[in-house]
Design a protein around this motif. Structure first.
Motif, PDB file in Angstrom:
ATOM      1  N   ALA A  23       0.811  -1.225   0.000  1.00 13.14           N
ATOM      2  CA  ALA A  23       0.000   0.000   0.000  1.00 13.14           C
ATOM      3  C   ALA A  23       0.841   1.271   0.000  1.00 13.14           C
ATOM      4  CB  ALA A  23      -0.950  -0.006   1.188  1.00 13.14           C
TER       5      ALA A  23
ATOM      6  N   GLU B 232      -7.800  -5.788  -1.691  1.00 14.47           N
ATOM      7  CA  GLU B 232      -6.708  -5.436  -0.790  1.00 14.47           C
ATOM      8  C   GLU B 232      -6.753  -6.395   0.394  1.00 14.47           C
ATOM      9  OE1 GLU B 232      -5.413  -1.547   1.868  1.00 14.47           O
ATOM     10  OE2 GLU B 232      -6.685  -1.288   0.105  1.00 14.47           O
TER      11      GLU B 232
ATOM     12  N   GLN C 222       2.178   1.537  -7.843  1.00 17.97           N
ATOM     13  CA  GLN C 222       0.756   1.773  -8.100  1.00 17.97           C
ATOM     14  C   GLN C 222       0.572   2.588  -9.376  1.00 17.97           C
ATOM     15  OE1 GLN C 222      -1.364   3.692  -4.902  1.00 17.97           O
ATOM     16  NE2 GLN C 222      -3.248   3.824  -6.067  1.00 17.97           N
TER      17      GLN C 222
ATOM     18  N   ASP D  32      -0.536  -3.881   4.132  1.00 15.69           N
ATOM     19  CA  ASP D  32      -1.635  -4.068   3.197  1.00 15.69           C
ATOM     20  C   ASP D  32      -1.045  -4.232   1.802  1.00 15.69           C
ATOM     21  OD1 ASP D  32      -3.613  -3.861   5.111  1.00 15.69           O
ATOM     22  OD2 ASP D  32      -3.853  -1.699   4.831  1.00 15.69           O
ATOM     23  N   GLU D  33      -1.542  -5.226   1.085  1.00 13.94           N
ATOM     24  CA  GLU D  33      -1.128  -5.442  -0.292  1.00 13.94           C
ATOM     25  C   GLU D  33      -2.354  -5.270  -1.171  1.00 13.94           C
ATOM     26  OE1 GLU D  33       1.915  -8.171  -2.831  1.00 13.94           O
ATOM     27  OE2 GLU D  33       1.139  -8.986  -0.971  1.00 13.94           O
ATOM     28  N   ILE D  34      -2.178  -4.527  -2.243  1.00 17.25           N
ATOM     29  CA  ILE D  34      -3.271  -4.196  -3.148  1.00 17.25           C
ATOM     30  C   ILE D  34      -3.045  -4.947  -4.456  1.00 17.25           C
ATOM     31  CG2 ILE D  34      -4.489  -2.323  -4.319  1.00 17.25           C
ATOM     32  CD1 ILE D  34      -3.284  -0.470  -2.098  1.00 17.25           C
TER      33      ILE D  34
END
Length: 179
Positions: free
Chosen positions: A132, A151, A138, A165-167
């Protein structure tokens, strides 16, 4: 496999890539963005290079102007967290030498490997994820046409680090054809 763009060559790794790969792998910023510890010895980078030499999933990104390895890009036979692996799906990974950031190189390389994945590997979908706090990845992901999927929180690679957090994003063959 060998791909060429205006500024880049994407090709399998060779033994002569070790010095440039070690330069990449020593950078603590890259490690933090990708979830691995920076390399402290040439031996660590030699072990990674040996793995890359055996792989048909990870490729060297070479700058045409000076033939320097400036990054890596891969289409991995794995499914992102929370999904089931499929034969016609891959997960994209990429890493770029910090001195080449902000020049549009990674979108150029990503577009080339995604095109290869859909046109030559006959993939139906390509996934990609980023932590994140990694806005650079991104931007590349969104600029190249991937769409947000979900996510999740996951542990960091090393137990003393807080979870992150991984998106995740996805591009389908239909999305690719619309572009």
């Amino acid at each position: 496999m060998r791909l060429e763009t205006d500024r880049l060559v994407i090709r399998p790794f060779i033994d002569a890539d070790l010095d440039d790969l070690h330069e990449l792998m020593q950078n603590p910023k890259l490690g933090a963005m990708a979830g691995w510890q920076p390399h402290h010895s040439r031996g660590e980078s030699e072990a990674v290079l040996a793995m890359f030499l055996r792989s048909d999933e990870v490729f060297a990104i070479i700058a045409k102007k000076d033939q320097k390895l400036i990054g890596t890009i891969g289409l991995h036979r794995r499914a992102p967290s929370g999904t089931t692996p499929k034969d016609d799906s891959r997960e994209l990974s990429f890493m770029l030498n910090e001195s080449f950031w902000g020049q549009g190189i990674m979108p150029e390389a990503t577009t080339a490997i995604v095109t290869f994945g859909f046109n030559h590997l006959r993939l139906q979908e390509i996934w990609v994820g980023h932590f994140a706090d990694n806005q650079r990845s991104q931007r590349v992901i969104e600029k190249t046409g991937f769409h947000f999927e979900y996510e999740l929180e996951r542990p960091r690679l090393f137990s003393d680090e807080t979870p992150v957090d991984e998106i995740y994003y996805k591009m389908t063959l239909a999305d690719f054809r619309k572009q």
